[in-house]
Write a protein that holds these residues in place. Structure first.
Motif, PDB file in Angstrom:
ATOM      1  N   TYR A 119     -27.314   8.002  54.596  1.00  0.00           N
ATOM      2  CA  TYR A 119     -26.580   6.899  53.997  1.00  0.00           C
ATOM      3  C   TYR A 119     -25.848   6.993  52.764  1.00  0.00           C
ATOM      4  N   ALA A 120     -26.709   7.798  51.866  1.00  0.00           N
ATOM      5  CA  ALA A 120     -26.111   8.147  50.556  1.00  0.00           C
ATOM      6  C   ALA A 120     -24.968   9.309  50.902  1.00  0.00           C
ATOM      7  N   GLN A 121     -25.139  10.240  51.975  1.00  0.00           N
ATOM      8  CA  GLN A 121     -23.998  11.044  52.048  1.00  0.00           C
ATOM      9  C   GLN A 121     -22.734  10.307  52.422  1.00  0.00           C
ATOM     10  N   SER A 122     -22.728   9.087  53.071  1.00  0.00           N
ATOM     11  CA  SER A 122     -21.735   8.477  53.394  1.00  0.00           C
ATOM     12  C   SER A 122     -20.994   7.769  52.195  1.00  0.00           C
ATOM     13  N   LEU A 123     -21.664   7.253  51.330  1.00  0.00           N
ATOM     14  CA  LEU A 123     -21.283   6.751  50.094  1.00  0.00           C
ATOM     15  C   LEU A 123     -20.308   7.719  49.134  1.00  0.00           C
ATOM     16  N   LEU A 124     -21.132   9.003  49.337  1.00  0.00           N
ATOM     17  CA  LEU A 124     -20.232   9.945  48.497  1.00  0.00           C
ATOM     18  C   LEU A 124     -18.890  10.483  49.183  1.00  0.00           C
ATOM     19  N   GLN A 125     -18.921  10.183  50.538  1.00  0.00           N
ATOM     20  CA  GLN A 125     -17.676  10.843  51.317  1.00  0.00           C
ATOM     21  C   GLN A 125     -16.689   9.670  51.074  1.00  0.00           C
ATOM     22  N   GLN A 126     -16.950   8.586  51.126  1.00  0.00           N
ATOM     23  CA  GLN A 126     -16.186   7.254  50.664  1.00  0.00           C
ATOM     24  C   GLN A 126     -15.165   7.555  49.279  1.00  0.00           C
ATOM     25  N   THR A 127     -16.006   8.172  48.286  1.00  0.00           N
ATOM     26  CA  THR A 127     -15.473   8.258  47.065  1.00  0.00           C
ATOM     27  C   THR A 127     -14.859   9.721  46.886  1.00  0.00           C
ATOM     28  N   ASN A 128     -15.123  10.683  47.931  1.00  0.00           N
ATOM     29  CA  ASN A 128     -14.627  11.920  47.750  1.00  0.00           C
ATOM     30  C   ASN A 128     -15.560  12.726  46.593  1.00  0.00           C
ATOM     31  N   LEU A 129     -16.762  12.324  46.546  1.00  0.00           N
ATOM     32  CA  LEU A 129     -17.598  12.767  45.495  1.00  0.00           C
ATOM     33  C   LEU A 129     -18.602  13.850  46.257  1.00  0.00           C
ATOM     34  N   HIS A 130     -18.467  14.200  47.389  1.00  0.00           N
ATOM     35  CA  HIS A 130     -19.573  15.021  48.222  1.00  0.00           C
ATOM     36  C   HIS A 130     -19.537  16.490  47.777  1.00  0.00           C
ATOM     37  N   LYS A 131     -18.524  16.920  46.960  1.00  0.00           N
ATOM     38  CA  LYS A 131     -18.207  18.160  46.468  1.00  0.00           C
ATOM     39  C   LYS A 131     -18.188  18.687  45.011  1.00  0.00           C
ATOM     40  N   CYS A 132     -18.727  17.395  44.170  1.00  0.00           N
ATOM     41  CA  CYS A 132     -18.526  17.320  42.818  1.00  0.00           C
ATOM     42  C   CYS A 132     -20.004  17.965  42.191  1.00  0.00           C
ATOM     43  N   ASN A 133     -19.537  18.140  41.041  1.00  0.00           N
ATOM     44  CA  ASN A 133     -20.950  18.697  40.140  1.00  0.00           C
ATOM     45  C   ASN A 133     -21.813  17.571  39.965  1.00  0.00           C
ATOM     46  N   SER A 134     -23.134  17.714  40.089  1.00  0.00           N
ATOM     47  CA  SER A 134     -24.200  16.693  40.313  1.00  0.00           C
ATOM     48  C   SER A 134     -24.741  16.529  38.711  1.00  0.00           C
ATOM     49  N   LEU A 135     -25.316  15.477  38.290  1.00  0.00           N
ATOM     50  CA  LEU A 135     -25.893  15.311  36.998  1.00  0.00           C
ATOM     51  C   LEU A 135     -27.443  14.902  37.193  1.00  0.00           C
ATOM     52  N   SER A 136     -27.938  15.024  36.135  1.00  0.00           N
ATOM     53  CA  SER A 136     -29.554  14.873  36.148  1.00  0.00           C
ATOM     54  C   SER A 136     -29.970  13.684  35.633  1.00  0.00           C
ATOM     55  N   ASN A 137     -29.299  12.761  35.378  1.00  0.00           N
ATOM     56  CA  ASN A 137     -29.653  11.399  34.910  1.00  0.00           C
ATOM     57  C   ASN A 137     -28.762  10.372  35.579  1.00  0.00           C
ATOM     58  N   PRO A 138     -29.398   9.139  36.187  1.00  0.00           N
ATOM     59  CA  PRO A 138     -28.483   8.189  36.715  1.00  0.00           C
ATOM     60  C   PRO A 138     -27.717   7.355  36.078  1.00  0.00           C
ATOM     61  N   SER A 139     -27.984   7.320  34.419  1.00  0.00           N
ATOM     62  CA  SER A 139     -27.389   6.522  33.674  1.00  0.00           C
ATOM     63  C   SER A 139     -27.286   7.305  32.420  1.00  0.00           C
ATOM     64  N   SER A 140     -26.481   6.850  31.206  1.00  0.00           N
ATOM     65  CA  SER A 140     -26.503   7.492  30.012  1.00  0.00           C
ATOM     66  C   SER A 140     -26.912   6.092  29.071  1.00  0.00           C
ATOM     67  N   THR A 141     -27.637   6.623  28.070  1.00  0.00           N
ATOM     68  CA  THR A 141     -28.094   5.855  27.038  1.00  0.00           C
ATOM     69  C   THR A 141     -27.026   5.535  25.932  1.00  0.00           C
ATOM     70  N   LYS A 142     -26.024   6.363  25.726  1.00  0.00           N
ATOM     71  CA  LYS A 142     -24.775   6.298  24.914  1.00  0.00           C
ATOM     72  C   LYS A 142     -23.722   6.188  25.845  1.00  0.00           C
ATOM     73  N   GLN A 143     -22.938   5.042  25.807  1.00  0.00           N
ATOM     74  CA  GLN A 143     -21.909   5.000  26.619  1.00  0.00           C
ATOM     75  C   GLN A 143     -20.672   5.582  25.739  1.00  0.00           C
ATOM     76  N   PRO A 144     -19.854   6.115  26.607  1.00  0.00           N
ATOM     77  CA  PRO A 144     -18.543   6.868  25.837  1.00  0.00           C
ATOM     78  C   PRO A 144     -17.684   5.616  25.310  1.00  0.00           C
ATOM     79  N   ILE A 145     -17.016   5.634  24.135  1.00  0.00           N
ATOM     80  CA  ILE A 145     -16.257   4.654  23.572  1.00  0.00           C
ATOM     81  C   ILE A 145     -14.923   4.538  24.445  1.00  0.00           C
ATOM     82  N   LYS A 146     -14.508   5.511  24.707  1.00  0.00           N
ATOM     83  CA  LYS A 146     -13.247   5.744  25.789  1.00  0.00           C
ATOM     84  C   LYS A 146     -13.362   6.410  27.050  1.00  0.00           C
ATOM     85  N   VAL A 147     -12.997   5.731  27.856  1.00  0.00           N
ATOM     86  CA  VAL A 147     -13.137   6.141  29.345  1.00  0.00           C
ATOM     87  C   VAL A 147     -11.764   6.492  30.128  1.00  0.00           C
TER      88      VAL A 147
END
Length: 272
Positions: free
Chosen positions: A55-83
């Motif tokens: 199921y997780a793999q299907s969500l990654l496929q839908q957003t073309n993120l199945h080959k991107c670099n992974s991260l170690s944290n699900p969220s960030s405590t400090k949000q970027p000012i400009k995105v």
């Protein structure tokens, strides 16, 4: 829903139940459960492991993120000012579609808080929310094999509660987030992350509201165990890391600054 999963330790009783059901409905027995409603069930000696990798793999496929670099944290405590605008999750429609990631929290309590935060903005997601959703998906990619282990252990409940770490965490409403989880032996059986209904004027009040919700949930679990003929006679251990809340619980005297949380305090004290 036309799927049903029957489990137990009495094969004869299960066979009799299946015969009764077959006489009323057209059914097909598929044998030992391996996949159920998108959940993979791995059976081992005295242990089960539930995961939703496909199921997780299907969500990654839908957003073309199945080959991107992974991260170690699900969220960030400090949000970027400009995105910067990203074509991966380009609009609100895609955001709402991928927020079906809520179903993944059935076996992934580690993403419950991040999913709870993102789900509050489905009506009008801003670029920062699209950025945080992509970050969460990249975290899932790096831990796609994570799941929920169910092990054979004691039938003793333990509950952990926390809220003051996110006191007034919502930048708009200034409401806190209650979070608690309960273990049955070594197995995690219940967990909740929910924004509180009212604004807490202190971290102590926020923590006490979380404790009250955790107490109610734990009482329900005790009644559920009793329905399975598993009486839980020993006291349930509650773990809280807020020293002010613990001191307030041990002090029966109310002061002006604590009258607004007297109901929750009395509720917890009665059950202790």
């Amino acid at each position: 829903m036309d799927d049903i999963l029957i489990t137990g330790n009495d094969n004869d009783a299960i066979a009799n139940l299946l015969n009764k059901l077959n006489s009323q409905f057209t059914m097909k027995q598929l044998g030992l459960a391996r996949h159920f409603l998108g959940i993979t069930i791995q059976s081992m000696r005295d242990k089960y492991f539930l995961s939703q990798q496909s199921y997780a793999q299907s969500l990654l496929q839908q957003t073309n993120l199945h080959k991107c670099n992974s991260l170690s944290n699900p969220s960030s405590t400090k949000q970027p000012i400009k995105v910067n605008q990203d074509n991966t999750i380009a609009d609100a429609i895609t955001y709402r579609k991928i927020t079906a990631i809520q179903y993944l929290t059935i076996t992934r309590p580690d993403i419950a808080h991040a999913v709870n935060t993102l789900s509050q903005h489905m009506h009008d997601p801003e670029p920062i929310h699209l950025h945080l959703l992509k970050r969460l998906l990249r975290y899932i990619l790096g831990n796609i094999t994570f799941g929920l282990p169910i092990t054979k252990s004691s039938m003793i409940l333990r509950t952990f509660s926390d809220a003051d770490a996110d006191w007034a965490g919502d930048p708009i409403t200034k409401k806190s987030t209650s979070s608690f989880c309960t273990f049955l032996g070594d197995t995690l059986v219940s967990w909740t992350v929910k924004k509180q209904n009212t604004v807490s004027r202190s971290s102590t009040e926020s923590e006490y509201r979380a404790l009250a919700a955790a107490t109610a949930d734990t009482i329900w679990l005790k009644h559920l165990l009793a329905d399975f003929n598993i009486p839980h006679t020993s006291p349930v251990a509650f773990y809280c890391d807020n020293t002010s809340a613990i001191a307030l619980e041990n002090n029966p005297v109310f002061h002006a600054r604590t009258k607004h949380i007297e109901i929750d305090q009395r509720f917890i004290r009665d059950h202790i």
